[in-house]
Design a protein around this motif. Structure first.
Motif, PDB file in Angstrom:
ATOM      1  N   ILE A 277       0.857  -1.205   0.000  1.00  0.00           N
ATOM      2  CA  ILE A 277       0.000   0.000   0.000  1.00  0.00           C
ATOM      3  C   ILE A 277       0.886   1.247   0.000  1.00  0.00           C
ATOM      4  CG2 ILE A 277      -1.782   1.292   1.237  1.00  0.00           C
ATOM      5  CD1 ILE A 277      -2.853  -1.359   2.338  1.00  0.00           C
ATOM      6  N   LEU A 278       1.948   1.219   0.811  1.00  0.00           N
ATOM      7  CA  LEU A 278       2.883   2.355   0.851  1.00  0.00           C
ATOM      8  C   LEU A 278       3.493   2.589  -0.543  1.00  0.00           C
ATOM      9  CD1 LEU A 278       4.453   4.488   2.536  1.00  0.00           C
ATOM     10  CD2 LEU A 278       6.106   2.707   3.090  1.00  0.00           C
ATOM     11  N   ASP A 279       3.884   1.502  -1.191  1.00  0.00           N
ATOM     12  CA  ASP A 279       4.448   1.625  -2.557  1.00  0.00           C
ATOM     13  C   ASP A 279       3.420   2.232  -3.506  1.00  0.00           C
ATOM     14  OD1 ASP A 279       6.751   0.406  -1.718  1.00  0.00           O
ATOM     15  OD2 ASP A 279       6.319  -1.546  -2.640  1.00  0.00           O
ATOM     16  N   ALA A 280       2.175   1.752  -3.401  1.00  0.00           N
ATOM     17  CA  ALA A 280       1.121   2.231  -4.315  1.00  0.00           C
ATOM     18  C   ALA A 280       0.842   3.719  -4.081  1.00  0.00           C
ATOM     19  CB  ALA A 280      -0.156   1.405  -4.126  1.00  0.00           C
ATOM     20  N   VAL A 281       0.885   4.141  -2.813  1.00  0.00           N
ATOM     21  CA  VAL A 281       0.646   5.558  -2.505  1.00  0.00           C
ATOM     22  C   VAL A 281       1.747   6.411  -3.140  1.00  0.00           C
ATOM     23  CG1 VAL A 281       0.621   7.264  -0.625  1.00  0.00           C
ATOM     24  CG2 VAL A 281      -0.684   5.140  -0.391  1.00  0.00           C
ATOM     25  N   LYS A 282       3.003   5.984  -2.982  1.00  0.00           N
ATOM     26  CA  LYS A 282       4.119   6.741  -3.567  1.00  0.00           C
ATOM     27  C   LYS A 282       3.979   6.817  -5.100  1.00  0.00           C
ATOM     28  CE  LYS A 282       7.740   5.504  -0.223  1.00  0.00           C
ATOM     29  NZ  LYS A 282       8.981   4.753  -0.079  1.00  0.00           N
ATOM     30  N   GLN A 283       3.626   5.666  -5.673  1.00  0.00           N
ATOM     31  CA  GLN A 283       3.466   5.608  -7.134  1.00  0.00           C
ATOM     32  C   GLN A 283       2.359   6.564  -7.584  1.00  0.00           C
ATOM     33  OE1 GLN A 283       3.287   1.440  -8.210  1.00  0.00           O
ATOM     34  NE2 GLN A 283       2.627   1.989 -10.276  1.00  0.00           N
ATOM     35  N   ALA A 284       1.265   6.610  -6.810  1.00  0.00           N
ATOM     36  CA  ALA A 284       0.135   7.479  -7.166  1.00  0.00           C
ATOM     37  C   ALA A 284       0.541   8.953  -7.080  1.00  0.00           C
ATOM     38  CB  ALA A 284      -1.052   7.200  -6.245  1.00  0.00           C
ATOM     39  N   LEU A 285       1.343   9.293  -6.063  1.00  0.00           N
ATOM     40  CA  LEU A 285       1.782  10.690  -5.913  1.00  0.00           C
ATOM     41  C   LEU A 285       2.627  11.100  -7.119  1.00  0.00           C
ATOM     42  CD1 LEU A 285       2.744  10.674  -2.117  1.00  0.00           C
ATOM     43  CD2 LEU A 285       0.725  11.724  -3.139  1.00  0.00           C
ATOM     44  N   VAL A 286       3.460  10.169  -7.570  1.00  0.00           N
ATOM     45  CA  VAL A 286       4.290  10.448  -8.746  1.00  0.00           C
ATOM     46  C   VAL A 286       3.398  10.631  -9.978  1.00  0.00           C
ATOM     47  CG1 VAL A 286       6.002   9.435 -10.315  1.00  0.00           C
ATOM     48  CG2 VAL A 286       6.337   9.294  -7.841  1.00  0.00           C
ATOM     49  N   LEU A 287       2.437   9.733 -10.152  1.00  0.00           N
ATOM     50  CA  LEU A 287       1.551   9.821 -11.315  1.00  0.00           C
ATOM     51  C   LEU A 287       0.730  11.113 -11.302  1.00  0.00           C
ATOM     52  CD1 LEU A 287       0.393   6.081 -11.437  1.00  0.00           C
ATOM     53  CD2 LEU A 287       1.779   7.264 -13.159  1.00  0.00           C
ATOM     54  N   CYS A 288       0.434  11.620 -10.081  1.00  0.00           N
ATOM     55  CA  CYS A 288      -0.311  12.884  -9.967  1.00  0.00           C
ATOM     56  C   CYS A 288       0.622  14.096  -9.984  1.00  0.00           C
ATOM     57  CB  CYS A 288      -1.124  12.919  -8.667  1.00  0.00           C
ATOM     58  SG  CYS A 288      -2.508  11.788  -8.639  1.00  0.00           S
ATOM     59  N   ASP A 289       1.945  13.825 -10.072  1.00  0.00           N
ATOM     60  CA  ASP A 289       2.975  14.864 -10.063  1.00  0.00           C
ATOM     61  C   ASP A 289       2.851  15.768  -8.837  1.00  0.00           C
ATOM     62  OD1 ASP A 289       5.283  15.851 -11.211  1.00  0.00           O
ATOM     63  OD2 ASP A 289       4.225  17.434 -12.306  1.00  0.00           O
ATOM     64  N   LEU A 290       2.638  15.141  -7.679  1.00  0.00           N
ATOM     65  CA  LEU A 290       2.512  15.897  -6.432  1.00  0.00           C
ATOM     66  C   LEU A 290       3.839  15.845  -5.675  1.00  0.00           C
ATOM     67  CD1 LEU A 290      -1.023  14.724  -5.230  1.00  0.00           C
ATOM     68  CD2 LEU A 290      -0.365  17.077  -5.786  1.00  0.00           C
ATOM     69  N   ALA A 291       4.478  16.984  -5.546  1.00  0.00           N
ATOM     70  CA  ALA A 291       5.748  17.043  -4.811  1.00  0.00           C
ATOM     71  C   ALA A 291       5.464  16.891  -3.313  1.00  0.00           C
ATOM     72  CB  ALA A 291       6.431  18.378  -5.084  1.00  0.00           C
ATOM     73  N   PRO A 292       6.457  16.393  -2.529  1.00  0.00           N
ATOM     74  CA  PRO A 292       6.230  16.169  -1.097  1.00  0.00           C
ATOM     75  C   PRO A 292       5.653  17.365  -0.354  1.00  0.00           C
ATOM     76  CG  PRO A 292       8.316  15.204  -1.735  1.00  0.00           C
ATOM     77  CD  PRO A 292       7.799  15.915  -2.947  1.00  0.00           C
ATOM     78  N   ASN A 293       6.067  18.604  -0.725  1.00  0.00           N
ATOM     79  CA  ASN A 293       5.562  19.763   0.035  1.00  0.00           C
ATOM     80  C   ASN A 293       4.152  20.199  -0.395  1.00  0.00           C
ATOM     81  OD1 ASN A 293       6.076  20.939  -2.390  1.00  0.00           O
ATOM     82  ND2 ASN A 293       7.453  22.527  -1.624  1.00  0.00           N
ATOM     83  N   SER A 294       3.568  19.516  -1.390  1.00  0.00           N
ATOM     84  CA  SER A 294       2.214  19.893  -1.817  1.00  0.00           C
ATOM     85  C   SER A 294       1.162  18.920  -1.283  1.00  0.00           C
ATOM     86  CB  SER A 294       2.136  19.963  -3.345  1.00  0.00           C
ATOM     87  OG  SER A 294       2.391  18.677  -3.880  1.00  0.00           O
ATOM     88  N   VAL A 295       1.618  17.967  -0.454  1.00  0.00           N
ATOM     89  CA  VAL A 295       0.698  16.956   0.079  1.00  0.00           C
ATOM     90  C   VAL A 295       0.737  16.978   1.601  1.00  0.00           C
ATOM     91  CG1 VAL A 295       0.014  14.519  -0.056  1.00  0.00           C
ATOM     92  CG2 VAL A 295       1.530  15.468  -1.781  1.00  0.00           C
ATOM     93  N   LEU A 296      -0.433  16.828   2.209  1.00  0.00           N
ATOM     94  CA  LEU A 296      -0.496  16.655   3.664  1.00  0.00           C
ATOM     95  C   LEU A 296      -1.142  15.301   3.956  1.00  0.00           C
ATOM     96  CD1 LEU A 296      -0.442  17.587   6.674  1.00  0.00           C
ATOM     97  CD2 LEU A 296      -2.728  18.544   6.284  1.00  0.00           C
ATOM     98  N   PHE A 297      -0.429  14.473   4.700  1.00  0.00           N
ATOM     99  CA  PHE A 297      -1.000  13.209   5.167  1.00  0.00           C
ATOM    100  C   PHE A 297      -1.471  13.401   6.602  1.00  0.00           C
ATOM    101  CE2 PHE A 297       1.311  11.689   1.584  1.00  0.00           C
ATOM    102  CZ  PHE A 297       0.578  10.601   1.143  1.00  0.00           C
ATOM    103  N   VAL A 298      -2.671  12.936   6.885  1.00  0.00           N
ATOM    104  CA  VAL A 298      -3.190  13.021   8.252  1.00  0.00           C
ATOM    105  C   VAL A 298      -3.541  11.606   8.681  1.00  0.00           C
ATOM    106  CG1 VAL A 298      -4.879  14.094   9.766  1.00  0.00           C
ATOM    107  CG2 VAL A 298      -4.192  15.280   7.691  1.00  0.00           C
ATOM    108  N   SER A 299      -3.111  11.240   9.891  1.00  0.00           N
ATOM    109  CA  SER A 299      -3.470   9.900  10.361  1.00  0.00           C
ATOM    110  C   SER A 299      -3.704   9.914  11.859  1.00  0.00           C
ATOM    111  CB  SER A 299      -2.380   8.878   9.981  1.00  0.00           C
ATOM    112  OG  SER A 299      -1.204   9.111  10.702  1.00  0.00           O
ATOM    113  N   GLY A 300      -4.212   8.790  12.362  1.00  0.00           N
ATOM    114  CA  GLY A 300      -4.496   8.654  13.789  1.00  0.00           C
ATOM    115  C   GLY A 300      -3.498   7.705  14.424  1.00  0.00           C
ATOM    116  N   ILE A 301      -4.004   6.613  14.981  1.00  0.00           N
ATOM    117  CA  ILE A 301      -3.151   5.656  15.687  1.00  0.00           C
ATOM    118  C   ILE A 301      -3.377   4.261  15.112  1.00  0.00           C
ATOM    119  CG2 ILE A 301      -2.629   4.655  17.968  1.00  0.00           C
ATOM    120  CD1 ILE A 301      -1.930   7.628  17.825  1.00  0.00           C
ATOM    121  N   GLY A 302      -2.317   3.492  14.992  1.00  0.00           N
ATOM    122  CA  GLY A 302      -2.428   2.124  14.475  1.00  0.00           C
ATOM    123  C   GLY A 302      -1.267   1.825  13.552  1.00  0.00           C
ATOM    124  N   GLN A 303      -1.210   0.579  13.070  1.00  0.00           N
ATOM    125  CA  GLN A 303      -0.157   0.200  12.115  1.00  0.00           C
ATOM    126  C   GLN A 303      -0.327   0.985  10.822  1.00  0.00           C
ATOM    127  OE1 GLN A 303       2.182  -1.546  13.158  1.00  0.00           O
ATOM    128  NE2 GLN A 303       1.562  -3.363  14.283  1.00  0.00           N
TER     129      GLN A 303
END
Ligand SMILES: Cc1ncc(C[n+]2csc(CCOP(=O)(O)OP(=O)(O)O)c2C)c(N)n1
Ligand code: SF4
Length: 284
Positions: free
Chosen positions: A23-49
């Motif tokens: 899933i982590l690989d797929a997320v990275k691949q999707a960000l590349v396909l969307c041409d989203l640079a690291p500083n243009s994305v915000l990930f928000v998460s809670g608690i868990g694996q």
């Protein structure tokens, strides 16, 4: 040009073979396909694996309370609509602890993407039944089987008229990346429920179990037909349809309908410190 290496390559605390890796690989691949640079994305998460996933990625991250990612993500999107805002969560975090926020978000339709690593257990706390565990599911904490019936998030999201509803599978990484791309591009609330084997605590829903059942939706499938989408979402047994199950584009996102934002986004507005001080003092 954005590349996968821009998002880093970090050591993780996940078990070898965990479905979170693809899933982590797929997320990275999707960000590349969307041409989203690291500083243009915000990930928000809670608690868990699953909620640790953004720790293993070079981008903006807000890691908060268990089940509370959606309100934070909604707030961030309101303040800065230029950010691509992505929530990563486990099925327990999103549908259990965060269940009411999940319902409220579908009703509001903020332009956020919600990725749920759905392993049908509470992984971090060692395998208790989660909302998506089937009734009768036996765990160490539920030795006589879970007494609750299973929650179908995909069917519920379709029924409530969410803008974009998809089911992905961690074992089909390329296909999953394609779904995540579409979810990110959708203007409004998008849900991708991702079937994720937990090799340590879920000995039923294994890679082999999913491999036998997951079927990619045919090319002529029409995700705009709600009746068909609901039937497709409810199909979860010997056959599990995978892909974009429901899509509608007739509802503007929450931020575009907020009267307070009529004069533009909050980020970048000049800060009136005197007015702010006045508001502050009025509460003292
Ligand atoms: C309010 C609250 N309740 C319970 C916990 C304990 N807790 C931490 S992680 C977790 C379960 C995580 O399961 P899930 O969200 O499905 O993610 P996974 O670890 O399986 O990826 C629980 C119950 C907590 N941290 N906060
Ligand atoms: S316990 Fe399950 S979800 Fe957590 S890292 Fe291990 S395999 Fe993955």
């Amino acid at each position: 040009m954005v590349t996968v290496s821009d998002f880093g390559n970090y050591e993780t605390a996940w078990c070898p073979g965990c479905g979170n890796f693809p899933i982590l690989d797929a997320v990275k691949q999707a960000l590349v396909l969307c041409d989203l640079a690291p500083n243009s994305v915000l990930f928000v998460s809670g608690i868990g694996q699953a909620a640790k996933a953004p720790h293993y990625l070079n981008a903006n991250v807000f890691n908060g309370l268990h089940g509370r990612a959606i309100p934070v993500a909604t707030g961030a999107k309101i303040v800065n609509p230029n950010l691509a805002v992505i929530v990563e969560s486990g099925d327990g975090c999103m549908y259990g602890e965060g269940g009411n926020h999940f319902l409220a978000a579908i009703r509001r339709n903020p332009d956020i993407t919600v990725l749920v690593h759905d392993n049908r257990v509470y992984g971090l706390t060692k395998g208790q039944a989660s909302p998506t565990s089937p009734e009768g599911f036996v765990t160490k904490a539920q030795p006589h089987g879970s007494l609750s019936s299973s929650f179908n998030p995909v069917a519920l999201a379709v029924l409530m008229g969410a803008g974009f509803v998809a089911r992905g599978y961690a074992g089909m990484k390329e296909h999953l990346a394609g779904i995540i791309v579409e979810a990110i591009r959708h203007k409004g609330f998008s849900l991708v429920d991702i079937l994720q084997p937990c090799v340590s605590f879920n000995k039923v829903n294994t890679y082999a179990w999913y491999q036998e059942r997951c079927r990619v939706l045919p090319g002529d499938y029409d995700p705009t037909n709600k009746d068909i989408a609901l039937r497709t979402a409810m199909t979860f047994g010997d056959e599990i349809p995978i892909g974009v199950i429901f899509r509608r584009t007739d509802r503007p996102p929450f931020e575009e309908r907020l009267p307070a934002l009529a004069s533009g986004p909050i980020v970048g507005r000049p800060l009136d410190r005197e007015a702010l001080q006045g508001v502050y003092e009025s509460y003292l």
